[in-house]
Design an enzyme around this catalytic site. Structure first.
Site, PDB file in Angstrom:
ATOM      1  N   GLU A 455       0.834  -1.213   0.000  1.00 13.46           N
ATOM      2  CA  GLU A 455       0.000   0.000   0.000  1.00 13.46           C
ATOM      3  C   GLU A 455       0.869   1.264   0.000  1.00 13.46           C
ATOM      4  O   GLU A 455       0.582   2.243   0.695  1.00 13.46           O
ATOM      5  CB  GLU A 455      -0.947  -0.039   1.203  1.00 13.46           C
ATOM      6  CG  GLU A 455      -2.117   0.922   1.185  1.00 13.46           C
ATOM      7  CD  GLU A 455      -3.061   0.770   0.010  1.00 13.46           C
ATOM      8  OE1 GLU A 455      -3.454  -0.370  -0.287  1.00 13.46           O
ATOM      9  OE2 GLU A 455      -3.383   1.796  -0.616  1.00 13.46           O
TER      10      GLU A 455
HETATM   11  C1  LIG Z   1       2.372  -9.814   0.930  1.00  7.30           C
HETATM   12  C2  LIG Z   1       2.088  -8.778  -0.108  1.00  7.30           C
HETATM   13  C3  LIG Z   1       0.777  -8.521  -0.471  1.00  7.30           C
HETATM   14  C4  LIG Z   1       0.507  -7.609  -1.505  1.00  7.30           C
HETATM   15  N1  LIG Z   1      -0.795  -7.460  -1.931  1.00  7.30           N
HETATM   16  C5  LIG Z   1      -1.015  -6.735  -3.069  1.00  7.30           C
HETATM   17  C6  LIG Z   1      -2.310  -6.711  -3.666  1.00  7.30           C
HETATM   18  O1  LIG Z   1      -3.263  -7.321  -3.163  1.00  7.30           O
HETATM   19  N2  LIG Z   1      -2.471  -6.011  -4.815  1.00  7.30           N
HETATM   20  C7  LIG Z   1      -1.444  -5.341  -5.405  1.00  7.30           C
HETATM   21  O2  LIG Z   1      -1.664  -4.738  -6.446  1.00  7.30           O
HETATM   22  N3  LIG Z   1      -0.206  -5.334  -4.856  1.00  7.30           N
HETATM   23  C8  LIG Z   1       0.030  -6.021  -3.711  1.00  7.30           C
HETATM   24  N4  LIG Z   1       1.282  -6.036  -3.151  1.00  7.30           N
HETATM   25  C9  LIG Z   1       2.366  -5.322  -3.821  1.00  7.30           C
HETATM   26  C10 LIG Z   1       2.904  -4.163  -3.044  1.00  7.30           C
HETATM   27  O3  LIG Z   1       2.012  -3.085  -3.089  1.00  7.30           O
HETATM   28  C11 LIG Z   1       4.288  -3.863  -3.627  1.00  7.30           C
HETATM   29  O4  LIG Z   1       5.166  -4.886  -3.175  1.00  7.30           O
HETATM   30  C12 LIG Z   1       4.797  -2.511  -3.247  1.00  7.30           C
HETATM   31  O5  LIG Z   1       4.056  -1.514  -3.898  1.00  7.30           O
HETATM   32  C13 LIG Z   1       6.276  -2.342  -3.602  1.00  7.30           C
HETATM   33  O6  LIG Z   1       6.522  -2.704  -4.923  1.00  7.30           O
HETATM   34  P1  LIG Z   1       7.714  -3.713  -5.263  1.00  7.30           P
HETATM   35  O7  LIG Z   1       7.571  -4.916  -4.424  1.00  7.30           O
HETATM   36  O8  LIG Z   1       7.748  -3.889  -6.724  1.00  7.30           O
HETATM   37  O9  LIG Z   1       9.023  -2.967  -4.772  1.00  7.30           O
HETATM   38  P2  LIG Z   1       9.782  -1.794  -5.557  1.00  7.30           P
HETATM   39  O10 LIG Z   1       8.815  -0.824  -6.086  1.00  7.30           O
HETATM   40  O11 LIG Z   1      10.756  -2.411  -6.480  1.00  7.30           O
HETATM   41  O12 LIG Z   1      10.575  -1.115  -4.358  1.00  7.30           O
HETATM   42  C14 LIG Z   1      11.771  -1.646  -3.789  1.00  7.30           C
HETATM   43  C15 LIG Z   1      12.389  -0.590  -2.880  1.00  7.30           C
HETATM   44  O13 LIG Z   1      12.716   0.575  -3.645  1.00  7.30           O
HETATM   45  C16 LIG Z   1      12.099   1.728  -3.124  1.00  7.30           C
HETATM   46  N5  LIG Z   1      11.674   2.601  -4.198  1.00  7.30           N
HETATM   47  C17 LIG Z   1      11.046   2.265  -5.338  1.00  7.30           C
HETATM   48  N6  LIG Z   1      10.797   3.352  -6.075  1.00  7.30           N
HETATM   49  C18 LIG Z   1      11.260   4.414  -5.390  1.00  7.30           C
HETATM   50  C19 LIG Z   1      11.294   5.823  -5.625  1.00  7.30           C
HETATM   51  N7  LIG Z   1      10.760   6.368  -6.711  1.00  7.30           N
HETATM   52  N8  LIG Z   1      11.868   6.610  -4.692  1.00  7.30           N
HETATM   53  C20 LIG Z   1      12.380   6.087  -3.561  1.00  7.30           C
HETATM   54  N9  LIG Z   1      12.379   4.776  -3.294  1.00  7.30           N
HETATM   55  C21 LIG Z   1      11.809   3.940  -4.194  1.00  7.30           C
HETATM   56  C22 LIG Z   1      10.908   1.218  -2.333  1.00  7.30           C
HETATM   57  O14 LIG Z   1      10.540   2.126  -1.315  1.00  7.30           O
HETATM   58  C23 LIG Z   1      11.435  -0.105  -1.785  1.00  7.30           C
HETATM   59  O15 LIG Z   1      12.129   0.106  -0.602  1.00  7.30           O
HETATM   60  C24 LIG Z   1       1.564  -6.909  -2.099  1.00  7.30           C
HETATM   61  C25 LIG Z   1       2.883  -7.132  -1.684  1.00  7.30           C
HETATM   62  C26 LIG Z   1       3.152  -8.066  -0.724  1.00  7.30           C
HETATM   63  C27 LIG Z   1       4.586  -8.315  -0.334  1.00  7.30           C
END
Ligand SMILES: Cc1cc2nc3c(=O)[nH]c(=O)nc-3n(C[C@H](O)[C@H](O)[C@H](O)COP(=O)(O)OP(=O)(O)OC[C@H]3O[C@@H](n4cnc5c(N)ncnc54)[C@H](O)[C@@H]3O)c2cc1C
Length: 602
Positions: A455
């Site tokens: 989120e």
């Molecule tokens: C258990 C679980 C349940 C989930 N449920 C859902 C769901 O029901 N529906 C859904 O759509 N998604 C869901 N998600 C996805 C979740 O919203 C994402 O994991 C989250 O948005 C982060 O995206 P990512 O994992 O690709 O990490 P990334 O976006 O790759 O981020 C990795 C790191 O880089 C940092 N980062 C990335 N971009 C920037 C930036 N521009 N500036 C500074 N820092 C940055 C982040 O803060 C983080 O620390 C779920 C995730 C998990 C783990």
């Protein structure tokens, strides 16, 4: 002594009634059918169902995570049983309109109700959490037909829903999603693409699953302005409302998680051709609202969704604290320093419960201040949702909306940071036993560790707060927050809390000055480089304010409960608020350490 280790009903009653005065909402037409009695009855029922049907299988669901048998996701049976009791009691629709079978409860009460389920078993609670969010979005932006076809069965608990935003290559940056939705002659769309991390994405709990999917219509604008929202049911719906043909959305795999294991979490393929609705490949979807407005619709529900995540993080920290408190009262170990001084070893005097050691009380006070402070923050923001939607005067609604906008990143991020710290402290209070699976605190910690990630990560929340919220409308949101806090500090004049109010007032002034310094550089990279520190400091200022509010709400009451509130308020004032000084110093110095460190040296 709490009667439950899930949450403290006494504290929830304090927050809802002695502080937030939710009963006054019953004077408004929307809540006119309600009273203190109905609020109490619904809280009683939530506690009872959480205790009898959610908490008992929390550990079992953790140890028996969802798995696939013959292509179908299998969960332990207790999950379905608990959710049936939850739905039959009317909780799925508790803050929705009566027209949709809802109880039309204020959001403030609805969040307090749902906190019971999240604290008791967050994995099972995730299914209704997502389903309610899905239905709320359809009610706000879907057509009447979509509401009747997809939202109603969800509010009745017959179908569950998902939020399918993330993709393997696009989590924080939804601008980069690639799932495609091609328009068809009959007005529907065919979707192809892969969605990652979709909670509740596949299961046998309900006869249908309603996916809300973000996708691009070819030819639309690039970036966030070209993303549309679609309803994609697992089974296409027959004219009589029953599930019919299997849609082309399939489970590609389950994610095996650190916590939240009772919630099935999926990789979903849309349009891979395993099923051929209407004789051909492609997941059938229906546009919600207008093309290219998908992210706007999602963001319009963001405030409530993010408060909801904050409630979950707080609830898990809260239950960790209550378990640690009970343990500390019963576990004996060691002797007080003074007793040791009287004999050479102190061994002749009896061992004392560990709560007698100041360092254990330090941990408990910290955890209490995070748990109860987080609950205050969550319920205050939920109260703003009620104000925003039902206040009589338009200017009151606008005021609540602005304050909520600026507080939302904090409402999500602060409990997500400090709720897990409360659980970490709960493990520490248990000593070695806390590190075993014989006590539930390690699970609370693992479950809670998700909240800073989903989120919107903490990093994304910090950019939202410093990059958008405190500067929007010429800084109007930040000014309103400052004025609102000043109203509280003024009330503390002449009370035992005047010193707290003075320190808080200084911190608020510092926050305003630091915000100006950061943006005064004219360099957004520099201003935003240390945004996480800003988020932490702002969060502590806000929660310090809500602790002062709680201290003032205690008035002259001298019960053990109220003394506990005062002790935690004093702790937050003396131990936590001062943390912000160092954080503001760092921010004010425009420190470039992080900004100037090249990626290749790490
Ligand atoms: C258990 C679980 C349940 C989930 N449920 C859902 C769901 O029901 N529906 C859904 O759509 N998604 C869901 N998600 C996805 C979740 O919203 C994402 O994991 C989250 O948005 C982060 O995206 P990512 O994992 O690709 O990490 P990334 O976006 O790759 O981020 C990795 C790191 O880089 C940092 N980062 C990335 N971009 C920037 C930036 N521009 N500036 C500074 N820092 C940055 C982040 O803060 C983080 O620390 C779920 C995730 C998990 C783990």
């Amino acid at each position: 002594m709490p009667s439950s280790f899930i949450l403290s009903r006494r504290d929830l009653d304090f927050l809802l009634h002695e502080w937030l005065d939710v009963e006054s909402l019953t004077g408004r037409p929307r809540f006119a059918e309600h009273s203190r009695q109905t609020f109490d009855a619904v809280m009683d029922l939530a506690e009872q169902i959480a205790t009898d049907h959610f908490a008992p299988h929390n550990r079992k669901a953790d140890e028996n995570e969802p798995h696939v048998v013959d292509g179908e996701v299998v969960l332990i049976p207790e999950v379905a049983e608990a959710l049936k009791v939850f739905t039959d009691a009317g909780f799925m629709a508790c803050s929705f309109d009566e027209e949709y079978g809802g109880m039309q409860l204020p959001h403030t009460v609805g969040q307090a109700v749902f906190a019971w389920f999240m604290a008791a078993n967050v994995g099972t609670s995730a299914y209704p959490f997502l389903t309610m969010g899905n239905a709320r979005l359809l009610l706000a932006h879907g057509s009447q037909e979509q509401v009747d076809t997809y939202a109603r069965p969800q509010l009745e608990g017959r179908w569950f829903g998902t939020m399918a935003l993330s993709e393997p290559q696009a989590g924080s940056s939804l601008a980069d999603i690639t799932t495609r939705a091609v328009p068809q002659d009959d007005g529907s769309y065919r979707l192809t693409g892969t969605k990652m991390w979709i909670s509740g994405g596949d299961h046998q709990l309900t006869e249908n699953i309603v996916h809300l999917v973000l996708a691009r219509i070819p030819g639309g604008p690039p970036g966030t302005k070209g993303i549309s929202l679609f309803v994609v049911p697992k089974f296409l719906v027959e004219p009589d409302g029953s599930p019919g043909e299997r849609n082309d959305v399939v489970l590609a795999g389950l994610n095996h998680k650190m916590g939240y294991r009772g919630t099935t979490n999926t990789l979903l393929n849309f349009g891979e051709g395993r099923h051929t609705p209407g004789g051909r490949a492609g997941a059938v979807g229906y546009l919600v609202g207008k093309p290219h407005r998908g992210l706007t619709y999602m963001f319009s529900m963001m405030n409530e969704a993010r408060i909801g995540v904050g409630v979950g993080a707080t609830a898990l920290g809260y239950t960790g604290y209550l378990h640690a408190l009970e343990y500390a009262r019963t576990r004996t170990q060691g002797r007080p320093v003074a007793a040791k001084g009287m004999t050479s070893t102190g061994a002749s005097s009896p061992m004392v419960p560990i709560i007698e050691h100041p360092d254990v009380r330090r941990m408990l006070l910290a955890a209490k201040s995070y748990a109860e402070g987080g609950m205050a923050l969550s319920l205050y923001c939920a109260r703003l949702v009620d104000e925003e939607q039902t206040a009589e005067a338009p200017e009151e609604r606008a005021r609540a909306h602005l304050l909520l906008d600026v507080l939302t990143p904090i409402a999500k991020a602060w409990p997500s940071q400090w709720g897990p710290v409360a659980d970490d402290l709960a493990i520490q209070v248990h000593g070695g036993y806390g590190y075993t699976r014989d006590h539930p605190v390690e699970q609370f910690y693992r479950d809670n560790r998700l909240n800073p990630i989903h989120e919107g990560t903490q990093g994304i929340q910090s950019l939202d707060l410093l990059g958008r919220k405190v500067v929007m409308q010429g800084g109007a949101g930040l000014r309103l927050l400052g004025e609102t806090i000043t109203t509280t500090t003024a009330r503390a004049a002449g009370t035992e809390w005047a010193g707290f109010a003075a320190d808080l007032g200084a911190a608020v002034a510092r926050m305003g000055a630091v915000t100006s310094t950061l943006w005064g550089t004219g360099d957004p990279d520099l201003a935003l480089a240390n945004s996480h520190v800003y988020l932490e400091a702002a969060g502590h200022v806000v929660v310090a304010w809500l602790w002062l509010e709680q201290a003032l709400a205690c008035g002259g009451s001298s019960s053990v409960f109220h003394e506990g509130k005062r002790a935690a308020a004093r702790y937050f004032w003396r131990w936590e608020l001062p943390r912000t000084r160092g954080q503001f110093d760092l921010l004010e110095s425009l420190d470039r350490t992080v900004l100037d460190t090249p990626a290749q040296v790490l």
